[in-house]
Enzyme design. Sequence first.
Site, mmCIF file in Angstrom:
data_model
loop_
_atom_site.group_PDB
_atom_site.id
_atom_site.type_symbol
_atom_site.label_atom_id
_atom_site.label_comp_id
_atom_site.label_asym_id
_atom_site.label_seq_id
_atom_site.Cartn_x
_atom_site.Cartn_y
_atom_site.Cartn_z
ATOM 1 N N PHE A 162 -0.412 -9.982 32.612
ATOM 2 C CA PHE A 162 0.212 -10.456 31.380
ATOM 3 C C PHE A 162 0.321 -9.375 30.311
ATOM 4 C CE2 PHE A 162 -2.128 -14.176 33.164
ATOM 5 C CZ PHE A 162 -1.017 -14.873 33.594
ATOM 6 N N HIS B 150 -12.403 20.913 9.575
ATOM 7 C CA HIS B 150 -11.558 21.697 10.484
ATOM 8 C C HIS B 150 -11.745 23.204 10.294
ATOM 9 C CE1 HIS B 150 -8.114 23.334 12.513
ATOM 10 N NE2 HIS B 150 -7.364 23.449 11.442
#
Length: 272
Positions: A71, A92
């Site tokens: 489904f 970062h």
Amino acid sequence: MTDTTVTSAEAGSKTGIAALLADLADGRIEVLDLTAPLSATTPALRLPAPFPNLIDLSLEKVAAFDDDGPFWAHNNIHVGEHYGTHVDAPAHWVSGRDGRDVSQLPVERLVGEAAVIDMTAEVEADPDFLLEIEHIEAWQSEHGPLPVGGWLLYRTGWDQYGHDEKLFLNTDADGASHTPGVSAACAKWLAEETPLAGFGVETVGIDAGRGFELDPPFPVHYHLLGNDKYGVTSLKNLDRLPARGALIVVTPLPIVGGTASPARVLALVEQS
């Protein structure tokens, strides 16, 4: 049933969230998508050897209306943090290595006024063009001070190359990428002397393609991320924004420990 439709006249009497919702409903405020489509062909940063590169986007099928999922359909996503339209967090960069990861970015700093500086003519003449303090001061003379908690969006016209990585990176025979950016002095000034929360570009990274030649190398990364400000890359549709007055919404995934995240970036623009 009670009619809850709000007319333009009624919207004019409302304030705050109610007025915003009414203006969205009747089209007086348009929602623009500033995000590059995310696919296996999205242009990405390519570091030279011996540095390793992040992976490009791929989808791994888990189920697709078959025995594994009669489904439903769903996939596993494989992608580097810094891919496509993405947000750089302080963690970062070496200057922000002890700073916030992408899950820790204050949400109130991811929503704010967008200030758009248009340097497309200069970039057409020189793809290595660098934004200087004087350019932003000239913008402020015309449009007023940079918004507190807002985002400066750097329009260069570079999004026109977003369909082709070779054009987007514009790399020469020696491996140097020729894309516009910001001077070292301007990067320091943006980080230390302005009330901005973040900085956005149309290019693959928040620094110039030749940003490694500046002092410090990649100064936008170094100064902004080192001062708890954030970057967003690979934006598009900046030509549809006014110089100021639009609302930007930046939505990175809250990846715990993440240095960046692909993001959907939206702008709310009032129609004349």
